[in-house]
Design a protein around this motif. Structure first.
Motif, short mmCIF file in Angstrom:
data_model
loop_
_atom_site.label_atom_id
_atom_site.label_comp_id
_atom_site.label_asym_id
_atom_site.label_seq_id
_atom_site.Cartn_x
_atom_site.Cartn_y
_atom_site.Cartn_z
N CYS A 240 0.84 -1.20 0.00
CA CYS A 240 0.00 0.00 0.00
C CYS A 240 0.88 1.25 0.00
N LYS A 242 -0.64 4.36 0.58
CA LYS A 242 -1.47 5.45 1.08
C LYS A 242 -0.92 6.08 2.37
N CYS A 244 -1.86 5.98 5.51
CA CYS A 244 -2.77 6.53 6.51
C CYS A 244 -2.00 6.52 7.84
N TYR A 246 -2.45 6.08 10.93
CA TYR A 246 -2.65 5.08 11.98
C TYR A 246 -2.19 3.69 11.55
N CYS A 247 -1.85 3.50 10.28
CA CYS A 247 -1.79 2.15 9.72
C CYS A 247 -0.36 1.65 9.50
N PRO A 250 1.58 -0.12 5.19
CA PRO A 250 2.59 0.29 4.21
C PRO A 250 4.01 -0.06 4.65
N GLU A 577 -9.45 -3.56 5.14
CA GLU A 577 -8.79 -2.74 4.15
C GLU A 577 -7.50 -3.39 3.70
FE1 SF4 Z 1 -3.26 1.51 3.08
FE2 SF4 Z 1 -3.59 1.09 5.71
FE3 SF4 Z 1 -4.61 3.30 4.59
FE4 SF4 Z 1 -5.66 0.88 4.05
S1 SF4 Z 1 -5.69 1.92 6.05
S2 SF4 Z 1 -5.23 2.54 2.58
S3 SF4 Z 1 -3.83 -0.45 4.07
S4 SF4 Z 1 -2.42 2.76 4.76
#
Ligand code: SF4
Ligand code: 5AD
Length: 649
Positions: A240, A242, A244, A246-247, A250, A577
């Motif tokens: 990924c 993105k 985000c 909290y995630c 990546p 996700e």
């Molecule tokens: Fe990527 Fe995590 Fe955001 Fe989903 S929540 S888009 S896996 S960074």
């Protein structure tokens, strides 16, 4: 070139040539090992019994299936009983703390056993391995093998090394005069981690991605104890981009890469040829899929996956319709819409084509049109919103505002929600993200009210090591506030789900029968004298093998998932996700209530099925395997918040 690479290539050639894996039963697998077929090292000689437990999302479940297939082909056998295993593998998740804690406690339990059995090999696979690296072995010296999700193709080689190392450690230990009271066994330290390697090159091509071989070498033959499999996952993207805040994904799964479309279609064809009629395409953000053929790279005669170009397809309210389709579309590009169309048209034996998970901002009309115009693509979208507050969406780095999200929902419904064929949408939300005020939370309440989801997966914010948020924001929402916000959203969603379910009552629908219901399997397991968490009872379920998911033994496939869902109760765990799970504790809790009311008599049993909108349907029918994995017509007779009651037509 190391032997693990040879093995992957050999296995790929073996399976793509249509050769079946050895039919290795639990006791006979060693003798029937595949060394003569592979022409490689004397693999069968090192055969061991493996216990593999999988935590987390559907991507992890697919990874476990793929590595299991490789290991069985190499002569290993699997056992559902950890006590009988020579090799214990945990495929781990680090998305929320809850999933991680389970792994730490499992590893802690192995400490004593390893003292007594120095030959035991313990491996940690997946996201926790990638995130913590060798620090994990320092903390838990019972661990011999660490393999990140991007390096799983290396597992066979590392496992062989660890087995040999531990054998010699065990031999040394046997020579010691008396058992020491301190651990003398050290970890075999077989490590394969991606680090930031997957992000090092900014070029489009992802040359040298040997992980592709893992998917390519997928075995289609039934595994131990498996009936014919009817439902399967197929990966289309990995990783990924993105970020985000909290995630952790990546960082653990690395950069987003897209598999060559021909590989995906070939895999679907082979699955269909082996009896699969339902395919779920997996990716963290499936709608980012794009393969630019002009930039494709071949390595060892195999086309490599491709890194994701930063994505601006789909558009939203802010773009006022400018990007309503992938801007890179063209003859030399396969977009997500193209991929769906190709699978639909080129693999007609796949009767249901599903995909998870979608990123809301980049969902173009091109994809919606393909879903609308191709009847075997399911009318179900999982599009996490995470919050209804623009301020929090910004802190989360989600890249869209609530208005754009709602615009997408309206657009999707305008294209796909008809009286003949409804569309259902599910979402994910995080409550208690740092600085979340009552006002922010009320904005999320308002969004859930407007969105009218079929169901929502609701999580309390869990600060994850390695993420941006843990460094940048204090976890300042008290646990009690998180809990009450969580409960309030759940109660609200339950009422919405009930209303959506009631719209189905009286309708005749086609459902895919996944297997016996959870309660039915538990009942059958109890009748057999097995433990209630035992195998997907009665041998029904089109599963893969004795895999254990979130502490529940499953025969894989969706029937197994449902079983695994029991452990996810409490709304804490779901892997959406991340190409993630379709099961929430929420669903399962309700299902058990239903099941208790409908105790089947005599030879009848309760089955669990799904509509093409992903609604769970329960019905009673004659016990047996014939229904499982088939498409049947039912009439819906009742509804509660997450399941429909029905009768077979
Ligand atoms: Fe990527 Fe995590 Fe955001 Fe989903 S929540 S888009 S896996 S960074
Ligand atoms: N805390 C709570 N929930 C999280 N998720 C991902 N990371 C976290 C975290 N740190 C949730 C998101 C995502 C789902 C798979 O898990 O809602 O969509």
């Amino acid at each position: 070139m190391g032997f693990r690479r040879c093995w992957s290539v050999e296995l790929y050639r073996l399976f793509s040539a249509g050769m079946r894996r050895p039919e290795a039963g639990p006791e006979e697998g060693h003798e029937k090992g595949c060394e003569p077929r592979l022409g490689g090292p004397k693999i069968a000689a090192m055969a061991r019994r493996i216990y593999l437990e999988t935590f987390g999302c559907q991507m992890n479940e697919l990874d476990s299936e793929l590595v299991s297939g490789q290991l069985v082909a190499l002569g290993y056998t699997f056992t559902p009983d950890r006590a009988l295993a020579d090799v214990i593998l945990y495929n781990t998740c680090s998305v929320r703390e809850h999933a991680e804690q389970k792994v730490w406690s499992r590893l802690g339990e192995l400490k004593e056993r390893k003292l007594l059995e120095p030959g035991l090999v313990v491996g940690v696979l997946g996201c926790l391995a990638e995130r913590d690296g060798v620090a994990l072995i320092n903390r838990m010296p019972v661990v011999d093998i660490l393999v990140g999700p991007g390096e799983l193709d290396k597992l066979p080689g590392l496992l062989e090394n660890a087995v040999k190392t531990n054998e010699s450690l065990a031999a040394d230990a046997a020579l010691l005069p008396s058992p020491p009271d301190q651990p003398y066994v050290t970890s075999a330290r077989q490590v394969a981690l991606q680090g930031n390697a997957s992000r090092r090159s900014a070029t489009l091509a992802a040359a040298g991605d040997s992980l592709e071989l893992l998917d390519l070498s997928r075995s289609m033959s039934p595994m131990v104890g498996e009936g014919v499999r009817r439902s399967a996952y197929v990966r289309i993207t990995r990783g990924c981009n993105k970020f985000c805040t909290y995630c952790v994904v990546p960082f653990t799964r690395g950069a987003e890469v897209h598999r060559p479309p021909d590989h995906i279609i070939e895999e679907c064809k082979r699955l269909a040829g082996s009896g699969v009629i339902e395919v779920t395409l997996l990716g963290q953000t499936v709608n980012h899929y794009r393969f630019e053929h002009g930039a494709a790279v071949m390595l060892d005669g195999i086309m490599q996956p491709q890194k994701g170009r930063s994505y601006a397809g789909g558009g939203g309210a802010g773009l006022a319709g400018v990007h309503r389709r992938d801007p890179f579309t063209g003859a030399n590009v396969t977009t997500f819409a193209d991929l769906l169309r190709r699978i639909h048209d080129e693999v007609p034996a796949i009767k249901r084509l599903r995909f998870v998970t979608s990123y809301p901002r980049d969902f173009g009309d091109d994809v919606l049109e393909v879903i609308r115009d191709h009847p075997r693509i399911c009318r179900y979208l999982h599009v996490p919103a995470q919050s209804g507050s623009n301020r929090l969406l910004k802190l989360m780095n989600r890249g869209y505002e609530v208005g754009e999200y709602l615009e997408f929902l309206d657009r999707a419904r305008a294209f796909l929600d008809t009286s003949e064929r409804p569309l259902e949408i599910s979402g994910d939300f995080i409550v208690g993200f740092p600085t979340e005020t009552d006002e922010d939370f009320e904005a999320t309440v308002a969004l859930i009210h407007k969105a009218q989801y079929k169901n929502s997966f609701i999580f309390k914010y869990s600060p994850r090591p390695g993420t941006v948020a843990i460094d940048k924001f204090a976890d300042d929402v008290p646990e009690g506030v998180k809990r009450s916000r969580n409960n309030r959203l759940l109660a609200m969603q339950t009422a919405i789900s009930q209303g959506r379910g009631e719209r189905y009552v009286g309708r005749e629908l086609e459902v895919f029968v996944e297997g016996y219901s959870t309660r039915e399997r538990k009942k059958r397991a109890a009748e057999r004298g097995a433990c209630a968490t035992g195998s997907g009872g009665g041998g029904v379920g089109g599963g893969l093998m004795a895999l254990t998911v979130n502490g529940k033994l499953t025969q894989g496939g969706l029937a197994g998932l449902e079983m695994a869902g029991l452990e996810r109760a409490g709304h804490e765990i779901a892997g959406h996700e991340h190409g993630g799970g379709e099961v929430s504790g929420h669903e399962v809790r309700v299902e058990v209530e239903v099941s208790e009311k409908a105790s089947p008599q005599g030879p009848r049993a309760q089955f669990s099925a799904r509509t093409d909108t992903d609604m769970i349907v329960m019905f009673d029918a004659e016990a047996g395997e014939e229904l499982v994995g088939s498409l049947r017509r039912v009439i819906v007779t009742s509804a509660n918040s997450l399941t429909l009651g029905a009768e077979l037509v």
